[in-house]
Write a protein that holds these residues in place. Sequence first.
Motif, short mmCIF file in Angstrom:
data_model
loop_
_atom_site.label_atom_id
_atom_site.label_comp_id
_atom_site.label_asym_id
_atom_site.label_seq_id
_atom_site.Cartn_x
_atom_site.Cartn_y
_atom_site.Cartn_z
N ASN A 73 -8.09 3.92 -4.83
CA ASN A 73 -8.83 4.88 -4.00
C ASN A 73 -8.83 6.29 -4.57
O ASN A 73 -9.70 7.09 -4.25
CB ASN A 73 -8.23 4.90 -2.59
N SER A 123 -5.84 7.96 -1.29
CA SER A 123 -7.06 8.56 -1.83
C SER A 123 -6.82 9.96 -2.37
O SER A 123 -7.69 10.53 -3.03
CB SER A 123 -8.15 8.59 -0.76
N LYS A 171 -5.01 -8.34 -6.58
CA LYS A 171 -6.15 -7.55 -6.12
C LYS A 171 -5.71 -6.10 -6.01
O LYS A 171 -4.71 -5.79 -5.38
CB LYS A 171 -6.66 -8.07 -4.78
N THR A 199 -11.10 -2.79 -7.79
CA THR A 199 -12.14 -1.87 -7.35
C THR A 199 -11.56 -0.47 -7.43
O THR A 199 -10.52 -0.19 -6.82
CB THR A 199 -12.59 -2.16 -5.92
N LYS A 203 -12.16 3.99 -7.88
CA LYS A 203 -13.03 5.16 -7.75
C LYS A 203 -13.53 5.61 -9.10
O LYS A 203 -14.68 6.02 -9.26
CB LYS A 203 -12.28 6.29 -7.05
N GLY A 221 -7.96 2.08 -11.33
CA GLY A 221 -7.38 0.90 -10.69
C GLY A 221 -6.05 0.54 -11.32
O GLY A 221 -4.98 0.65 -10.71
N THR A 261 -1.70 -8.04 -3.22
CA THR A 261 -2.72 -7.03 -2.98
C THR A 261 -2.09 -5.64 -3.01
O THR A 261 -1.03 -5.42 -2.41
CB THR A 261 -3.40 -7.26 -1.63
N THR A 264 -16.49 2.61 -9.53
CA THR A 264 -17.53 3.32 -8.78
C THR A 264 -18.20 4.39 -9.60
O THR A 264 -19.43 4.49 -9.64
CB THR A 264 -16.93 3.93 -7.50
N CYS A 298 -3.76 3.08 -9.08
CA CYS A 298 -3.07 2.27 -8.07
C CYS A 298 -1.87 1.57 -8.70
O CYS A 298 -0.77 1.57 -8.15
CB CYS A 298 -4.04 1.26 -7.48
N THR A 349 -6.99 -1.98 -5.34
CA THR A 349 -7.97 -1.00 -4.89
C THR A 349 -7.46 0.38 -5.27
O THR A 349 -6.44 0.84 -4.75
CB THR A 349 -8.20 -1.07 -3.38
N SER A 372 0.85 -1.18 0.00
CA SER A 372 0.00 0.00 0.00
C SER A 372 0.89 1.24 0.00
O SER A 372 2.08 1.17 0.33
CB SER A 372 -0.92 0.02 1.23
N SER A 377 -3.01 -1.25 -2.88
CA SER A 377 -3.96 -0.15 -2.68
C SER A 377 -3.18 1.16 -2.63
O SER A 377 -2.04 1.21 -2.16
CB SER A 377 -4.77 -0.34 -1.40
#
Length: 727
Positions: free
Chosen positions: A340, A297, A336, A362, A364, A344, A292, A386, A320, A338, A267, A294
């Motif tokens: 934010n 934001s 995976k 996933t 924004k 992605g 993973t 999103t 990301c 994310t 992250s 992320s």
Amino acid sequence: MTSRIQKKLAVSSALAFGLLAACSDDAPNTQAPANSDFEGIETNGNADNICLNENYTGFYAADGITVMCFDAAGNLSFWIGEDGIIGVPESEAGTPSGDTPADTGTATVEPTSSSAAAIDCDTRGATMLYVLDGITYYRAQGKTFYFDNGCNKIMLAEAVGSSSSEAAAIASSADVAVASSGDSETGSNDTPTPEAVSNGNEPSIAFAATGATVVNDNGCVSIEGSNVTVTCAGNYFFSGSSSNGQIKVLAGAQDNVYLFMNSLTLSNTTSAPVVSLNSNKTFIVANEGTSTFSDASTRNSVISFTNANGASDTTYAGACIFSKDDLTIKGSGTIKVTGNYNNGIHSSDDLRVRDNPTITVTAKNNAFKGKDLVDIEGGTLNLTATSGDGIKSDECTINGNDTTITEGKGIVNIKGGTINIEKAGDDGIQAYNYVFVNDSVSAPKITVKSTGKGIVSDDRIYINAGDIDVTSNDDGIHSNLNIYMNGGNVTVSAGDDGIHADSALHLAGSTINVTKASEGMEAFYIFAEGGITATYGTDDGWNAVGGSADPGTSSGSQWGGMGGGMQSSSKGYIVITGGYHYISASGNDIDVLDANGTAKQSGGVVIVEIPASSGGMGGSMGGRPGQSGSSGGCATNGAGGLIDTDNGFTITGGVFLGFGSQTEEYPNCTATSYTAGTAYGSANAAFAPKGSGSMILYGGSVTSVAQVNTSGMKQVTFPNGLVFYEK
């Protein structure tokens, strides 16, 4: 000068995996086995050492055959040629093989052709050791290497003999220095994935709470805390975990960088965890387990770097996983992501998926974006956007206020794999240029759930294969130009048009089921040439509309609107030459087959039906253009119904059957009551309608209608389950 000593070797049938002198641009620099039969004599008992002495270590030279033997201090002691001749450096010269020029920080690589210029390679301060057969060898950080013609830094591979008469060598990673000139691009963008397991000599980076560490540094890895920068080509293996780390690729313009992800959790609290700023191609290989990622934001600061043109550049890294250059995701593991902040996974050039990775995103905004190209051959993609698009490619050319197509860019090309767009806040799949769906690798499976349009292009859409299921609040499949439905199985549930083309819609081979829509299929031209289709709309089933009826007015601007049979201010044309097509609509002021110009059928099978009672103006207003034959007690009205054209429906061939209680026009008609599930038509063509009613239309090869015994007739099942019978 060299001294030569004739000597037989003790290793028979040595199999060497050395390093390529010339290899493809994306592949690791590995060489095919060199099968050199060294017929042995008496050994010294140390058969595992190809240099025949435990005090020496053997490496393969640039030719992949010659074995160079180093002492413990890293000095070349002798070499063994293919013919078993041992060469020894001349000691009196003070240099291994003749005069060695002073190290200037660059290595001059002679060209392979007489017309080419020599290439200066950046040695990065490495020590020049010796020249053997025209190849200059260097040492840095305990490793020996040479440069190929593309300034690729080729690490020597250790040669190991064995008592089983096989010698194996461990190939190094594709360690490549920044090239000052030359282009290693040799053809296909699709390259083999290097070995997923490190050979033990390749850089392995582990993240931890205290920072990142590297094992087997090739001189191209720099670390500051938990921030790792890769500066040249090769294979890099990542593992561990960090809550505020980053992998940054800042390599040469010709460098291909492979990032192997082994159950990595990464992250970043201020930026993106993976950023590729400069390379020829960057490959993210989903290796062991689940990795993973992320991002933050927000973006509080820009990333400054030097781009491929040597100019200063900056980026906010708006995804990301972010790449300024080509990015390929490969392997068989799981990633995976994310996003934010914005997207992605994003490439400002081409974004590809190869092999069989599982990618869950996933984001924004957009989940999966390749500005120039998105090209998917395999794997499983689970995407949630999103507020943006699930998959997007939007490269275009802007000239003032005019935005035009850029040839070869802005393309989404799906050739295999499973794609689940679980939620798109806007469009499911969006391309400014083309969308292609085909099965050149495997039959793709695509599921789209979108707030906006399902699959959309500003230019053209080609559906050639696969299983596609679209659920959208807007149009299901939409093009601002043409759509070609050539193959595959397509299901659409749409809040507006099921399938819409501003210009031409070609139904040529797909199996299509539009289960819900306002206008089931809509275009200026609808060409029904083949395939099997079932369409349901709450306004129109098929609607040919868009071109203005006024010659002085530009076409393509008058879409949609409720049915109802009044003369239109636009034009539209339906041409049916083949295929099996069931068209239905129900509701108030509907048209099942609606053309604001003309409709023509010369072949194929067309079934139109109003499966439930529909409202409308009612009442007889006389036959519309195109009416022929006897009325058979049938009445027409101005409220639309089964057929509504402005300038007539002409049937010269094929099969036409219609079931309902209202129409503006008809080819032939009989006021015959019919019952749902019972077949009606002729001895050669019949259909079992979904609903019950009091009027049957017919035309083409059907010259009269009655209830039909379908025993012995061939069944053609529409994708909604209804059945047409024929002989």
